[in-house]
Design a protein around this motif. Structure first.
Motif, short mmCIF file in Angstrom:
data_model
loop_
_atom_site.label_atom_id
_atom_site.label_comp_id
_atom_site.label_asym_id
_atom_site.label_seq_id
_atom_site.Cartn_x
_atom_site.Cartn_y
_atom_site.Cartn_z
N TYR A 75 -19.83 21.57 7.94
CA TYR A 75 -20.64 21.74 9.15
C TYR A 75 -20.14 22.90 10.00
N PHE A 76 -18.81 23.06 10.10
CA PHE A 76 -18.25 24.11 10.93
C PHE A 76 -18.30 25.47 10.24
N LEU A 77 -18.13 25.49 8.92
CA LEU A 77 -18.02 26.77 8.22
C LEU A 77 -19.37 27.30 7.74
N LEU A 78 -20.37 26.45 7.64
CA LEU A 78 -21.67 26.90 7.14
C LEU A 78 -22.30 27.99 8.00
N PRO A 79 -22.32 27.87 9.33
CA PRO A 79 -22.87 28.99 10.13
C PRO A 79 -22.10 30.29 9.95
N LEU A 80 -20.78 30.20 9.83
CA LEU A 80 -19.98 31.41 9.61
C LEU A 80 -20.30 32.02 8.26
N PHE A 81 -20.46 31.17 7.24
CA PHE A 81 -20.81 31.68 5.91
C PHE A 81 -22.18 32.36 5.95
N TRP A 82 -23.13 31.75 6.63
CA TRP A 82 -24.46 32.36 6.75
C TRP A 82 -24.38 33.71 7.46
N LEU A 83 -23.52 33.80 8.49
CA LEU A 83 -23.38 35.05 9.22
C LEU A 83 -22.80 36.14 8.33
N VAL A 84 -21.78 35.80 7.54
CA VAL A 84 -21.17 36.78 6.64
C VAL A 84 -22.18 37.24 5.58
N VAL A 85 -22.92 36.29 5.00
CA VAL A 85 -23.90 36.64 3.97
C VAL A 85 -25.01 37.50 4.56
N ARG A 112 0.85 -1.20 0.00
CA ARG A 112 0.00 0.00 0.00
C ARG A 112 0.88 1.24 0.00
N PRO A 113 0.62 2.17 -0.90
CA PRO A 113 1.43 3.40 -0.92
C PRO A 113 1.37 4.11 0.43
N ALA A 114 2.53 4.68 0.81
CA ALA A 114 2.62 5.32 2.13
C ALA A 114 1.72 6.53 2.24
N GLY A 115 1.56 7.28 1.14
CA GLY A 115 0.78 8.51 1.21
C GLY A 115 -0.65 8.37 0.72
N ARG A 116 -1.16 7.17 0.63
CA ARG A 116 -2.50 6.95 0.11
C ARG A 116 -3.55 7.46 1.09
N ARG A 117 -4.55 8.11 0.55
CA ARG A 117 -5.60 8.67 1.38
C ARG A 117 -6.84 7.80 1.34
N SER A 118 -7.58 7.84 2.41
CA SER A 118 -8.85 7.12 2.47
C SER A 118 -9.96 8.04 1.96
N ASN A 119 -10.70 7.59 0.99
CA ASN A 119 -11.79 8.39 0.44
C ASN A 119 -12.89 8.63 1.46
N VAL A 120 -13.14 7.64 2.29
CA VAL A 120 -14.18 7.79 3.30
C VAL A 120 -13.79 8.86 4.31
N LEU A 121 -12.53 8.80 4.77
CA LEU A 121 -12.09 9.81 5.73
C LEU A 121 -12.05 11.21 5.12
N THR A 122 -11.68 11.27 3.84
CA THR A 122 -11.66 12.57 3.17
C THR A 122 -13.06 13.17 3.09
N LEU A 123 -14.04 12.34 2.72
CA LEU A 123 -15.42 12.82 2.67
C LEU A 123 -15.93 13.22 4.05
N LEU A 124 -15.52 12.45 5.07
CA LEU A 124 -15.93 12.77 6.43
C LEU A 124 -15.36 14.11 6.88
N MET A 125 -14.09 14.35 6.55
CA MET A 125 -13.48 15.61 6.92
C MET A 125 -14.11 16.78 6.17
N LEU A 126 -14.45 16.57 4.89
CA LEU A 126 -15.12 17.62 4.14
C LEU A 126 -16.50 17.93 4.73
N ALA A 127 -17.20 16.88 5.16
CA ALA A 127 -18.51 17.09 5.79
C ALA A 127 -18.37 17.88 7.09
#
Length: 298
Positions: free
Chosen positions: A35-45, A16-31
């Motif tokens: 979740y954290f930035l959406l309220p701030l974006f709503w406040l700015v808008v 397994r490549p040493a720097g391989r990323r998990s797609n599931v974890l990437t999607l989880l981090m994006l979610a």
């Protein structure tokens, strides 16, 4: 005669490549990021809309006009410009209490980590137990105690209770055990330095990353503190931003959104979080590592 080597499925499996990323974890981090930035974006808008556009346009996108600067002017001029006083009060309460709490936590954590004295384990167990007690439970007893000594409706009524941080003390004790080498303390003692001088000139500098961590935790807690000032203060000139904005929000609800109070409450909320963002940006470099790296040769 040697027998031929038999290959197994494990031996032919590609590593397994040493720097391989998990797609599931990437999607989880994006979610989580959304979740954290959406309220701030709503406040700015929302801060760019006038009072009418807040209810007639889509909440997660800009309206027809750009009224941010008008809202900003209304925030600092409404009700005699009291918002500026609230902001200064919040800065005073948060800075004094967070710096004081972080310094006391560093002092106490260093003492628990590097000194041996009777009752040390018992006292630290009490500190750990106090972490489990919600701060709201202590607000009424604190009010009754402060009322006896005449500190209610003063800045000290908000600052003094926030100087105690059991979690900060626990964190600094754990950090000091490894961050401050005993050999440095022994060397300072051989040079004739006293206990407090060793802490200030040696220990405190090595504890700076932990100190900044506790400082930021307490800064956020003090800046967003609502229940304690609500109980302790009854003079509007002493209110922090949290109480002041809550009053404006109550007025906006009572007046049916008149006087553009909803727009200035949202804009005032956006302005109130900017100092916290600036503090995290300016102080994050202290988290990159301690100052003791390479100071002691094993």
């Amino acid at each position: 005669m040697t027998s031929p080597t038999t290959s197994t499925p494990d031996s032919t499996r590609a590593p397994r490549p040493a720097g391989r990323r998990s797609n599931v974890l990437t999607l989880l981090m994006l979610a989580c990021l959304v979740y954290f930035l959406l309220p701030l974006f709503w406040l700015v808008v929302s801060a760019t809309k006038d009072n009418g556009s807040l209810f007639s346009t889509f909440g997660l996108w800009f309206g027809g006009g750009f009224d941010f600067f008008g809202n900003l002017h209304d925030v600092f001029t409404y009700d005699g410009g009291v918002y500026g006083r609230w902001l200064l009060n919040t800065a005073l309460y948060a800075v004094v209490s967070s710096v004081g709490a972080a310094f006391l936590a560093a002092l106490g954590g260093y003492a628990f980590a590097k000194f041996r004295f009777p009752g040390r384990n018992l006292l630290f167990s009490i500190v750990l137990g106090s972490i489990m007690v919600p701060s709201a439970v202590l607000t009424i007893p604190t009010y009754l105690m402060f009322s006896k000594i005449g500190l209610v409706n003063t800045p000290l009524a908000v600052i003094v209770p926030m100087l105690v941080s059991p979690f900060g003390l626990y964190l600094m004790r754990v950090y000091a055990e490894d961050a401050v080498p005993d050999s440095l303390i022994d060397s300072a003692r051989m040079d004739g330095a006293g206990a407090f001088r060793i802490f200030w000139q040696v220990g405190f500098r090595l504890l700076m990353p932990g100190f900044v961590t506790v400082l930021l935790f307490q800064l956020v807690a003090s800046w967003n503190n609502y229940f304690l000032p609500l109980i302790m203060l009854n003079n509007p000139d002493l209110y922090p931003v949290t109480i002041g904005l809550a009053q404006w929000q109550a007025q906006a609800g009572g007046l049916g959104g008149a006087h553009a109070l909803f727009s200035i409450v949202i804009t005032g909320s956006l302005v109130s979080i900017l100092p916290l963002i600036a503090a995290f940006i300016l102080l994050q470099r202290y988290w990159q590592g301690g100052l003791a790296t390479g100071s002691v040769k094993d």
